[in-house]
Enzyme design. Structure first.
Site, mmCIF file in Angstrom:
data_model
loop_
_atom_site.group_PDB
_atom_site.id
_atom_site.type_symbol
_atom_site.label_atom_id
_atom_site.label_comp_id
_atom_site.label_asym_id
_atom_site.label_seq_id
_atom_site.Cartn_x
_atom_site.Cartn_y
_atom_site.Cartn_z
ATOM 1 N N HIS A 100 -120.748 -42.180 15.955
ATOM 2 C CA HIS A 100 -121.157 -40.873 15.760
ATOM 3 C C HIS A 100 -120.199 -40.223 14.807
ATOM 4 O O HIS A 100 -120.593 -39.258 14.108
ATOM 5 C CB HIS A 100 -121.064 -40.455 17.401
ATOM 6 N N GLU A 101 -119.097 -40.547 14.964
ATOM 7 C CA GLU A 101 -117.932 -39.587 14.261
ATOM 8 C C GLU A 101 -118.053 -40.093 12.815
ATOM 9 O O GLU A 101 -117.964 -39.320 11.822
ATOM 10 C CB GLU A 101 -116.481 -39.916 14.728
ATOM 11 N N HIS A 159 -120.689 -37.748 10.891
ATOM 12 C CA HIS A 159 -119.922 -36.592 10.469
ATOM 13 C C HIS A 159 -119.288 -37.053 9.090
ATOM 14 O O HIS A 159 -119.445 -36.138 8.313
ATOM 15 C CB HIS A 159 -119.049 -36.017 11.424
ATOM 16 N N HIS A 186 -121.655 -37.017 6.220
ATOM 17 C CA HIS A 186 -121.972 -35.699 5.967
ATOM 18 C C HIS A 186 -121.125 -35.193 5.188
ATOM 19 O O HIS A 186 -121.538 -34.255 4.065
ATOM 20 C CB HIS A 186 -122.127 -34.888 7.106
HETATM 21 ZN ZN LIG Z 1 -119.807 -34.848 16.769
#
Ligand SMILES: [Zn+2]
Length: 684
Positions: free
Chosen positions: A474-475, A478, A481
């Site tokens: 998940h991290e 980011h 991104h």
């Molecule tokens: Zn998050």
């Protein structure tokens, strides 16, 4: 600007000369921070004054461009300081953070509430449709105009003064909330004397607890708390008494009276936010916040959450009955309590799906998960590769630097991973940029991931839980991104998107954790090298919607609580935190005492130390896009360069430079639909 500042000494006063402008951590000393903040604030105010005093007619070039170029010193020091105060704080950073909070709030106000600047922006906004203006520049004008207007730039001088007071006071209070929470979390760590009471924990977890006790000069075993109410060890600790102590300690944060009590702060923060919203022309803080999100109104949020809550609560009750059956069958003869939920859930998981989550740990060694899982998936999708750069120093010996390159060898940026927990690190896991890509400023990209994984004793491997592996994917979403940003203006770089959109790319990246080719590549036994048995993998898939009633309910409870605190009007007087919580949860049917809210108000950092205030709904809001995107990847062949490139070009790289729902449409070929989310969470 203070002329005592010497740029040859203070490393924040010039761009770093290290690769990718990595901050020169080895040269940074405590005394540099405040000096650089003062200098940076003065510098940006001088830059703004120049824009405002320009005698020429306001244009994009003489107003918005210099505005985007302003504040580089402040940016530079703030990125490093707030990274440190989150990831490796100490008495010095705590004191300075509290000192800076009102200064920075006042500085932001000085810019946002400058009437001269606002009138120039408004004038550029009026002539925005000039021929030849590119789409990103046009969107920049729109965003500045909206943000300044919402920030109160159009208010009278008297109202602006009031607004400044609110902002300053709020920033002090939210900083204090966070400090109290960290202190209470450390204080409430659960000390266990007898190792027998840790029965059920893995050897590595026990040695980590012994290590944690030793670090504080204590005898025995210390279990540190995590941010949410529920603790991962609740699933495996066989002692009911220790489980109860652990859950009760988590829930006690901020309500014990004394110096770290957060109840008055919760009341005052929510009241001040409501008053500020009224000043800005909104019925509530939630109305003010959602006006500048993709959701647009609190009613839209309530509609979405209200659609999901009854089904989630119903599913949780079905799960509860199943858990009680197991207890009854064992002849234990007690009623299920909140601290038993995870433990018996684990038993049902094992009985029904034959999935033992602790049996997975040996297959999830941190280094393999990172390199052969997380990095590998990114290589397959985007062609990027990751080279360790042990020559580059970060803020802590545990923080490691990797250089990221495209398939053709061109540079992407630096990725820094700091995965281990320590008392000086705030709870949770997160991504933050140190340097953000921008064509205008010609800046590269440096992004960081932080987690709170227990550090094993020397010489032992770091074995992650299922959830920790998921969090890392998940991290890292980011991080991608941030790394893939392709924007002109720094305002739009990477994760600088609407808050109810920002979780979407990271949620999508979670899909690769269990993708067969990726899993086969990283999930190998740390001792034998054997791959995770296929039947175990199949059973994980089969159990996908298992316990979703609980997890959806605890999440929705927190999201609704966050909305409730921020839908109150300025005239509503709330005096009792516990009572307010209870009635807010009862109103939506999420008041099952066996399913406590993921965060109660006094340790709800997302909402009371800022960042997600009136915005905790964002996770499920963006999960609609996520589930719809996972379906797209699956329909189109999954892990391919073609799919990765499309997602990178049309979504990740876009950052905030266009309306995110438009970017989504461009990527997906249509708007998102909710059905994939309902299917995923078993809410049909
Ligand atoms: Zn998050």
């Amino acid at each position: 600007m203070a002329d005592s500042v010497n740029s040859s000494v203070n490393p924040f006063l010039a761009p770093s000369t290290l690769p990718y402008q990595l901050p020169p951590f080895a040269d940074i000393r405590d005394e540099h921070y405040r000096e650089a903040f003062d200098h940076g604030i003065a510098e940006q105010l001088a830059e703004i004054a120049l824009i405002v005093s320009n005698p020429d007619e306001p244009t994009f070039e003489n107003t918005l461009l210099p505005l985007e170029r302003s504040g580089t010193t402040l940016q530079r020091v703030a990125a490093v300081f707030f990274n440190k105060s989150s990831s490796d704080s100490n008495d010095f950073t705590n004191a300075l953070e509290e000192e800076l909070a009102p200064l920075l709030a006042a500085h932001e106000d000085a810019i946002r509430l400058d009437p001269g600047l606002y009138s120039r922006i408004a004038s550029v906004h009026e002539q925005r449709e000039e021929p030849g203006r590119d789409a990103e520049s046009l969107y920049l004008v729109e965003r500045y105009h909206t943000e300044f207007t919402l920030a109160g730039a159009g208010l009278s001088d008297a109202d602006k003064a009031t607004l400044r007071d609110y902002n300053k006071r709020l920033s002090t209070l939210t900083t204090r909330f966070e400090k109290n929470l960290l202190a209470d979390t450390n204080e409430l760590a659960v000390l266990v004397d007898d190792v027998a009471d840790l029965d059920g924990l893995a050897a590595g977890e026990i040695s980590a607890a012994a290590e944690a006790a030793k670090e504080r000069g204590l005898d025995g075993y210390l279990i540190g708390l995590v941010l949410p109410t529920s603790h991962p060890y609740l699933a495996s600790l066989t002692s009911r008494e220790v489980r109860e102590r652990l859950l009760s300690a988590s829930a006690a944060r901020g309500i014990r009276g004394g110096a770290h009590d957060n109840r008055d702060l919760v009341l005052e923060i929510s009241r001040l936010r409501a008053e500020r919203a009224r000043l800005l022309g909104f019925d509530s803080h939630a109305a003010f916040v959602t006006a500048d999100e993709t959701a647009k109104t609190p009613d839209a949020v309530a509609g979405m959450l209200g659609r999901l809550a009854p089904a989630a609560a119903r599913n949780a009750r079905v799960e509860q009955a199943e858990l009680q059956k197991i207890i009854d069958a064992s002849g234990a003869g007690f009623e299920l309590a909140a601290w038993d939920w995870a433990f018996y859930t684990e038993k049902v998981r094992q009985a029904t799906y034959d999935v033992d989550t602790s049996a997975m740990r040996p297959y999830f060694e941190l280094e393999r998960v990172l390199q052969d899982g997380v990095f590998h998936a990114a290589t397959r999708l985007y062609g990027v590769t990751f080279a360790p750069r042990p020559d580059l120093v970060a803020w802590h010996p545990d923080a490691r630097v990797f250089e990221v390159s495209n398939e053709d060898g061109s540079p992407v940026g630096l990725y820094i991973g700091d995965f281990y927990t320590r008392d000086s690190k705030r709870g949770g896991a997160w991504m933050n940029p140190l340097i953000s890509q921008s064509a205008l400023l010609e800046t590269p990209t440096v992004v960081c991931n932080n987690m709170n994984v227990a550090k094993p004793a020397a010489g032992e491997p770091t074995l992650l839980s299922f959830d920790e592996v998921n969090t890392l994917f998940h991290e890292f979403g980011h991080a991608l991104h941030g790394l893939f940003a392709q924007v002109t203006y720094p305002k739009f770089s990477g994760t600088n998107v609407y808050r109810d959109f920002v979780e979407f790319p990271s949620q999508v990246n979670e899909m690769w954790m269990l993708q067969p080719e990726v899993l086969a590549n990283y999930a190998r036994h740390h001792e034998t090298g054997e791959p995770m048995p296929q039947e175990l993998v199949d059973r994980i898939h089969a159990s996908a919607t298992f316990n979703e009633g609980f997890s959806t309910s605890e999440y929705l409870a927190a999201a609704l609580l966050d909305q409730a605190w921020h839908r109150i009007g300025a005239d509503t007087v709330v005096t009792d935190v516990a009572e307010f919580e209870a009635s807010a949860l009862a109103a939506v049917g999420l008041d099952n005492p066996l399913v406590p809210t993921r965060y109660a108000s006094t340790y709800f950092a997302h909402t009371f130390s800022g960042g997600y205030d009136a915005g905790y709904y964002s996770y499920i809001w963006s999960e609609v896009l996520d589930a719809d995107t996972v379906e797209w990847f699956t329909e189109n062949g999954g892990l391919t360069r073609e799919n990765g490139d499309r997602f990178r070009d049309r979504l990740l790289g876009v950052g905030g430079r266009m309306d995110p729902l438009e970017a989504y449409r461009d990527f997906r070929g249509r708007d998102a639909i909710i059905q994939p989310l309902l299917d995923r969470r078993g809410l049909n």
